[in-house]
Motif scaffolding. Structure first.
Motif, PDB file in Angstrom:
ATOM      1  N   LYS A 131       0.713  -1.331  -0.142  1.00 21.73           N
ATOM      2  CA  LYS A 131      -0.099   0.004  -0.133  1.00 21.73           C
ATOM      3  C   LYS A 131       0.759   1.247   0.049  1.00 21.73           C
ATOM      4  N   TYR A 132       2.038   1.353   0.878  1.00 26.07           N
ATOM      5  CA  TYR A 132       2.568   2.487   1.248  1.00 26.07           C
ATOM      6  C   TYR A 132       3.985   2.629   0.420  1.00 26.07           C
ATOM      7  N   LEU A 133       4.406   1.358  -0.108  1.00 28.36           N
ATOM      8  CA  LEU A 133       5.756   1.255  -0.676  1.00 28.36           C
ATOM      9  C   LEU A 133       6.959   2.121   0.018  1.00 28.36           C
ATOM     10  N   PRO A 134       7.267   1.922   1.094  1.00 34.42           N
ATOM     11  CA  PRO A 134       8.375   2.398   2.161  1.00 34.42           C
ATOM     12  C   PRO A 134       9.700   2.433   1.457  1.00 34.42           C
ATOM     13  N   ASP A 135      10.351   3.271   1.905  1.00 35.12           N
ATOM     14  CA  ASP A 135      11.876   3.626   1.603  1.00 35.12           C
ATOM     15  C   ASP A 135      12.653   2.599   2.485  1.00 35.12           C
ATOM     16  N   LEU A 136      12.275   2.346   3.723  1.00 37.13           N
ATOM     17  CA  LEU A 136      13.013   1.806   4.430  1.00 37.13           C
ATOM     18  C   LEU A 136      12.034   0.825   5.400  1.00 37.13           C
ATOM     19  N   VAL A 137      12.504  -0.407   5.634  1.00 36.02           N
ATOM     20  CA  VAL A 137      11.592  -1.460   6.525  1.00 36.02           C
ATOM     21  C   VAL A 137      12.421  -1.933   7.610  1.00 36.02           C
ATOM     22  N   PHE A 138      11.924  -1.743   9.002  1.00 33.11           N
ATOM     23  CA  PHE A 138      12.460  -2.525   9.943  1.00 33.11           C
ATOM     24  C   PHE A 138      11.468  -3.781  10.218  1.00 33.11           C
ATOM     25  N   LEU A 139      12.338  -4.812  10.306  1.00 37.86           N
ATOM     26  CA  LEU A 139      11.409  -6.118  10.533  1.00 37.86           C
ATOM     27  C   LEU A 139      11.942  -7.090  11.769  1.00 37.86           C
ATOM     28  N   ASP A 140      10.955  -7.249  12.474  1.00 37.09           N
ATOM     29  CA  ASP A 140      11.338  -8.261  13.525  1.00 37.09           C
ATOM     30  C   ASP A 140      11.404  -9.731  12.832  1.00 37.09           C
ATOM     31  N   ILE A 141      12.435 -10.485  13.300  1.00 34.17           N
ATOM     32  CA  ILE A 141      12.525 -11.452  12.645  1.00 34.17           C
ATOM     33  C   ILE A 141      11.375 -12.665  12.913  1.00 34.17           C
ATOM     34  N   GLU A 142      10.865 -12.728  14.121  1.00 36.89           N
ATOM     35  CA  GLU A 142       9.963 -13.574  14.667  1.00 36.89           C
ATOM     36  C   GLU A 142       8.719 -12.908  15.014  1.00 36.89           C
ATOM     37  N   MET A 143       7.598 -13.026  13.887  1.00 33.41           N
ATOM     38  CA  MET A 143       6.408 -12.527  14.232  1.00 33.41           C
ATOM     39  C   MET A 143       5.230 -13.691  13.610  1.00 33.41           C
ATOM     40  N   PRO A 144       4.083 -13.365  14.009  1.00 39.02           N
ATOM     41  CA  PRO A 144       3.009 -14.259  13.865  1.00 39.02           C
ATOM     42  C   PRO A 144       2.594 -14.260  12.356  1.00 39.02           C
ATOM     43  N   LEU A 145       2.184 -15.291  11.745  1.00 45.06           N
ATOM     44  CA  LEU A 145       1.564 -15.447  10.436  1.00 45.06           C
ATOM     45  C   LEU A 145       2.716 -15.451   9.293  1.00 45.06           C
ATOM     46  N   ILE A 146       3.580 -14.698   9.307  1.00 46.81           N
ATOM     47  CA  ILE A 146       4.853 -14.511   8.364  1.00 46.81           C
ATOM     48  C   ILE A 146       5.796 -14.045   9.153  1.00 46.81           C
ATOM     49  N   ASN A 147       7.040 -14.817   9.069  1.00 41.86           N
ATOM     50  CA  ASN A 147       8.274 -14.504   9.618  1.00 41.86           C
ATOM     51  C   ASN A 147       9.010 -13.182   8.884  1.00 41.86           C
ATOM     52  N   GLY A 148       9.852 -12.407   9.489  1.00 43.09           N
ATOM     53  CA  GLY A 148      10.592 -11.406   8.833  1.00 43.09           C
ATOM     54  C   GLY A 148      11.344 -11.712   7.965  1.00 43.09           C
ATOM     55  N   ILE A 149      11.877 -12.816   7.947  1.00 44.27           N
ATOM     56  CA  ILE A 149      12.949 -13.128   6.907  1.00 44.27           C
ATOM     57  C   ILE A 149      12.066 -13.517   5.588  1.00 44.27           C
ATOM     58  N   ASP A 150      10.967 -13.916   5.460  1.00 50.14           N
ATOM     59  CA  ASP A 150       9.906 -14.196   4.427  1.00 50.14           C
ATOM     60  C   ASP A 150       9.481 -12.900   3.901  1.00 50.14           C
TER      61      ASP A 150
END
Length: 88
Positions: A48-67
């Protein structure tokens, strides 16, 4: 390098809010912060937003940060991704 839109994906609200406040203190309040509480939400908000920068937690519900990162990098090679985690 300048960023206008930053997506922060972490399943812990306090971690998301703390990271936003830290970034605001260092940079400016003119940034758009987008929050996601799980990997599925992160992908939806990324599209929706096409951000320039993304901070991702590795372990999250539904889909993990690596995926989520793999998805983002397949869509756009210019988006920068930073992983955040409590794990070593």
């Amino acid at each position: 390098m300048s960023f206008e839109k930053i997506l922060i994906a972490d399943d812990h609200n306090i971690s998301r809010k703390g990271l936003i406040e830290t970034i605001k203190d260092i940079f400016s309040n003119s940034l758009l912060f987008i929050e996601a509480e799980n990997g599925k939400d992160a992908i939806e908000k990324y599209n929706k937003y096409l951000p320039d920068l993304v901070f991702l937690d590795i372990e999250m519900p539904l889909i993990n940060g690596i995926d989520v990162c793999k998805y983002i990098k397949n869509k756009n090679l210019t988006t920068k991704v930073i992983f955040v985690s409590m794990h070593t």
